[in-house]
Design a protein around this motif. Structure first.
Motif, PDB file in Angstrom:
ATOM      1  N   PRO A  61      -9.722  11.386 -10.903  1.00  0.00           N
ATOM      2  CA  PRO A  61      -9.188  12.389  -9.965  1.00  0.00           C
ATOM      3  C   PRO A  61      -9.521  12.127  -8.505  1.00  0.00           C
ATOM      4  O   PRO A  61      -8.783  12.550  -7.617  1.00  0.00           O
ATOM      5  CB  PRO A  61      -9.825  13.703 -10.442  1.00  0.00           C
ATOM      6  CG  PRO A  61     -11.083  13.272 -11.134  1.00  0.00           C
ATOM      7  CD  PRO A  61     -10.740  11.973 -11.799  1.00  0.00           C
ATOM      8  N   THR A  62     -10.631  11.420  -8.251  1.00  0.00           N
ATOM      9  CA  THR A  62     -11.064  11.247  -6.855  1.00  0.00           C
ATOM     10  C   THR A  62     -11.004   9.795  -6.383  1.00  0.00           C
ATOM     11  O   THR A  62     -11.522   9.479  -5.310  1.00  0.00           O
ATOM     12  CB  THR A  62     -12.513  11.746  -6.678  1.00  0.00           C
ATOM     13  OG1 THR A  62     -13.387  10.958  -7.508  1.00  0.00           O
ATOM     14  CG2 THR A  62     -12.627  13.212  -7.038  1.00  0.00           C
ATOM     15  N   THR A  63     -10.379   8.938  -7.147  1.00  0.00           N
ATOM     16  CA  THR A  63     -10.340   7.526  -6.769  1.00  0.00           C
ATOM     17  C   THR A  63      -8.917   6.983  -6.782  1.00  0.00           C
ATOM     18  O   THR A  63      -8.013   7.591  -7.370  1.00  0.00           O
ATOM     19  CB  THR A  63     -11.230   6.694  -7.730  1.00  0.00           C
ATOM     20  OG1 THR A  63     -11.438   5.403  -7.185  1.00  0.00           O
ATOM     21  CG2 THR A  63     -10.595   6.567  -9.098  1.00  0.00           C
ATOM     22  N   ALA A  64      -8.726   5.858  -6.122  1.00  0.00           N
ATOM     23  CA  ALA A  64      -7.394   5.250  -6.054  1.00  0.00           C
ATOM     24  C   ALA A  64      -6.919   4.839  -7.443  1.00  0.00           C
ATOM     25  O   ALA A  64      -7.712   4.391  -8.274  1.00  0.00           O
ATOM     26  CB  ALA A  64      -7.433   4.038  -5.127  1.00  0.00           C
ATOM     27  N   ASP A  65      -5.637   4.985  -7.671  1.00  0.00           N
ATOM     28  CA  ASP A  65      -5.064   4.676  -8.982  1.00  0.00           C
ATOM     29  C   ASP A  65      -4.201   3.417  -8.908  1.00  0.00           C
ATOM     30  O   ASP A  65      -3.143   3.419  -8.271  1.00  0.00           O
ATOM     31  CB  ASP A  65      -4.213   5.851  -9.466  1.00  0.00           C
ATOM     32  CG  ASP A  65      -3.499   5.551 -10.768  1.00  0.00           C
ATOM     33  OD1 ASP A  65      -4.057   4.763 -11.568  1.00  0.00           O
ATOM     34  OD2 ASP A  65      -2.401   6.084 -10.987  1.00  0.00           O
ATOM     35  N   PRO A  66      -4.595   2.341  -9.586  1.00  0.00           N
ATOM     36  CA  PRO A  66      -3.797   1.112  -9.541  1.00  0.00           C
ATOM     37  C   PRO A  66      -2.613   1.124 -10.496  1.00  0.00           C
ATOM     38  O   PRO A  66      -1.766   0.226 -10.452  1.00  0.00           O
ATOM     39  CB  PRO A  66      -4.812   0.040  -9.947  1.00  0.00           C
ATOM     40  CG  PRO A  66      -5.754   0.755 -10.869  1.00  0.00           C
ATOM     41  CD  PRO A  66      -5.857   2.160 -10.322  1.00  0.00           C
ATOM     42  N   THR A  67      -2.527   2.133 -11.383  1.00  0.00           N
ATOM     43  CA  THR A  67      -1.439   2.156 -12.364  1.00  0.00           C
ATOM     44  C   THR A  67      -0.196   2.842 -11.793  1.00  0.00           C
ATOM     45  O   THR A  67      -0.255   3.527 -10.769  1.00  0.00           O
ATOM     46  CB  THR A  67      -1.868   2.867 -13.659  1.00  0.00           C
ATOM     47  OG1 THR A  67      -2.073   4.272 -13.401  1.00  0.00           O
ATOM     48  CG2 THR A  67      -3.149   2.263 -14.197  1.00  0.00           C
ATOM     49  N   THR A  68       0.906   2.674 -12.490  1.00  0.00           N
ATOM     50  CA  THR A  68       2.199   3.174 -11.994  1.00  0.00           C
ATOM     51  C   THR A  68       2.936   3.982 -13.057  1.00  0.00           C
ATOM     52  O   THR A  68       2.570   3.967 -14.233  1.00  0.00           O
ATOM     53  CB  THR A  68       3.099   1.998 -11.578  1.00  0.00           C
ATOM     54  OG1 THR A  68       3.400   1.214 -12.754  1.00  0.00           O
ATOM     55  CG2 THR A  68       2.415   1.125 -10.528  1.00  0.00           C
ATOM     56  N   TYR A  69       4.005   4.649 -12.619  1.00  0.00           N
ATOM     57  CA  TYR A  69       4.867   5.368 -13.563  1.00  0.00           C
ATOM     58  C   TYR A  69       5.448   4.410 -14.591  1.00  0.00           C
ATOM     59  O   TYR A  69       5.563   4.742 -15.777  1.00  0.00           O
ATOM     60  CB  TYR A  69       5.990   6.081 -12.811  1.00  0.00           C
ATOM     61  CG  TYR A  69       5.571   7.376 -12.155  1.00  0.00           C
ATOM     62  CD1 TYR A  69       5.424   8.542 -12.898  1.00  0.00           C
ATOM     63  CD2 TYR A  69       5.328   7.436 -10.782  1.00  0.00           C
ATOM     64  CE1 TYR A  69       5.047   9.735 -12.298  1.00  0.00           C
ATOM     65  CE2 TYR A  69       4.942   8.624 -10.162  1.00  0.00           C
ATOM     66  CZ  TYR A  69       4.807   9.774 -10.939  1.00  0.00           C
ATOM     67  OH  TYR A  69       4.423  10.945 -10.337  1.00  0.00           O
TER      68      TYR A  69
END
Length: 465
Positions: free
Chosen positions: A237-245
């Motif tokens: 919830p508080t960190t960058a997300d490298p995944t995609t839709y």
């Protein structure tokens, strides 16, 4: 006058002595396992972990190696979610004292923890409920009300993904629960499950960090994921997300889940692929520039402590891995092979030996039984260890709960399958039905330790003497 069969009498005595010796040996090994597990869990106690990584010296807050000048901030507010977050919150209140303004902590039902400066919201786990939505919405409302010069501390631990639940778009809670259940039953690992969760949520996958910005954010986490990646703990919830839709869609395709996923979820994900919905924040996003992330406890730390304890008890030790993944029954079979190798070949260590490992396996549910991944792993291992009475295997969840059961895990040794057969139990049948709990319950081999207040995945202990 009665005749006495001295030979038969002596044979009976020998059998009784043998049984007593075998029982004592079995009890001793189980006692050693429980001692090792107890010390391992204590090493990742959330309150101790906070105190080890957080302290204040005059007006400077120390977080690990980081130093934060508190004169730069108006208030310090704390938010958090997870099974261990209330205990983490207690320690934070102790460390910060009067410098803490307040906050909200979300956890699972029955935590029993009350905080003096922070509201505690309890919700369901592992399947979210209306309280999960309430807690997530309260958290978002809180952070949006903070002064732009406030410092925000976020406490994350295992269970946060379910406990903070705020469906995105037109997705209802019921539909998100249906999607979550399908993923949990599919055999997908936690990283794959979280890839989907992040993209159907308004709080996961960095969305909470986006809501907190421009405030400075410190995230402290007890890791319950393989590899200790912040992006996967609590669905990041508080960190960058490298995944995609697109990757979320790929997970559903990999496990043939399209027929089990609600239409609203599929439409939301497809809209994201078409760039009709904003992506989760990525690593290059400026909202993360000043943020601090710190892992305060992990499976690796628990295993190191377990190893120290085992050596103190007189065992030769080896840590196999802290990143075990895969289908529980296959992992159990593999681990049985590893401990048999130690027993037969004295490789990589000689008996008396204790082999330690940890991680998080999965179970593809096909039967109608009851059990958890630890119990299923042990039952699979028991089948491979039949006849090896000098070998013991145990597997437990460090949170004290294994799946939808009241046990933490189970024991098995070379006599387990044979003792089951004497009771008319077919271990293969129980494994195929995912009914490991009932099997071990009949044999008295379940491990009960109760809720531990922490969670760093699972620990496996294997002994050869």
């Amino acid at each position: 006058m009665h005749s006495i069969d001295c030979f038969g009498h002596l044979t009976l005595i020998r059998k009784l002595i043998h049984l007593t010796t075998e029982t004592e040996k079995r009890d001793k090994l189980r006692s050693d396992v429980l001692r090792v597990i107890q010390q391992a869990i204590e090493s990742v106690n959330p309150e101790n972990a906070i105190r080890k990584h957080m302290s204040i010296e005059t007006e400077v807050l120390h977080i690990g190696d980081e130093r934060i000048d508190l004169k730069d901030y108006v208030n310090i507010n704390v938010i958090g979610a997870g099974k261990a977050s209330p205990a983490m919150g207690l320690a934070v209140e102790e460390v910060l004292g009067e410098k803490l303004k307040g906050g909200v902590i979300c956890t699972k039902y029955g935590s029993g923890v009350r905080l003096s400066k922070m509201e505690v919201v309890e919700a369901s786990h592992p399947i979210p409920d209306e309280r999960s939505v309430l807690g997530a919405q309260k958290t978002l409302d809180k952070v949006r009300s903070y002064d732009s010069n406030d410092l925000v501390i976020c406490l994350i631990s295992g269970g946060a993904s379910a406990i903070w639940c705020l469906p995105a778009g037109k997705i209802t809670l019921k539909e998100k629960v249906q999607a979550t259940e399908a993923l949990l039953d599919s055999g997908a690992d936690i990283h794959e499950i979280n890839t989907v969760r992040k993209h159907i949520s308004m709080i996961k996958g960095g969305h909470l960090a986006r809501a907190i910005y421009p405030n400075r954010l410190i995230s402290l986490a007890l890791s319950d994921v393989v590899g200790d990646k912040f992006t996967s703990i609590g669905s990041g919830p508080t960190t960058a997300d490298p995944t995609t839709y697109q990757q979320a869609i790929n997970v559903l395709n990999k496990y043939s889940l399209f027929s089990r996923i609600p239409q609203s979820v599929l439409e939301h994900l497809k809209a994201g692929v078409k760039c009709e919905i904003r992506e989760t924040p990525k690593p290059e996003d400026p909202i993360f520039e000043r943020n601090i992330e710190c892992i305060i406890g992990s499976n690796k730390l628990a295993l190191r402590t377990a190893e120290e304890t085992a050596r103190h008890l007189g065992y030769n030790t080896a840590i196999l891995s802290s990143e075990l993944t895969g289908e529980a029954r296959f992992v159990g079979k593999k681990l049985a092979g590893e401990i048999k190798k130690i027993y037969l070949e004295k490789n990589p260590v000689a008996p008396p030996a204790m082999l330690l490992c940890g991680g998080e396996t999965t179970v593809t549910v096909k039967g109608d039984g009851k059990g958890g991944r630890n119990q299923e792993l042990v039952l699979s291992a028991a089948l491979e260890l039949k006849g090896f009475k000098s070998i013991l295997v145990a597997s437990i969840g460090t949170d004290g709960i294994d799946g939808p059961t009241d046990a933490a895990g189970a024991f098995a040794d070379g006599s387990t399958v044979g003792r089951g057969e004497e009771l008319g139990l077919d271990a293969v049948e129980y494994l195929e039905r995912n009914n490991s709990y009932e099997y071990f319950n009949r044999l008295g081999e379940l491990i009960y330790i109760g809720p531990t207040g922490t969670n760093v995945m699972d620990i496996q202990v294997l002994i050869a003497i």
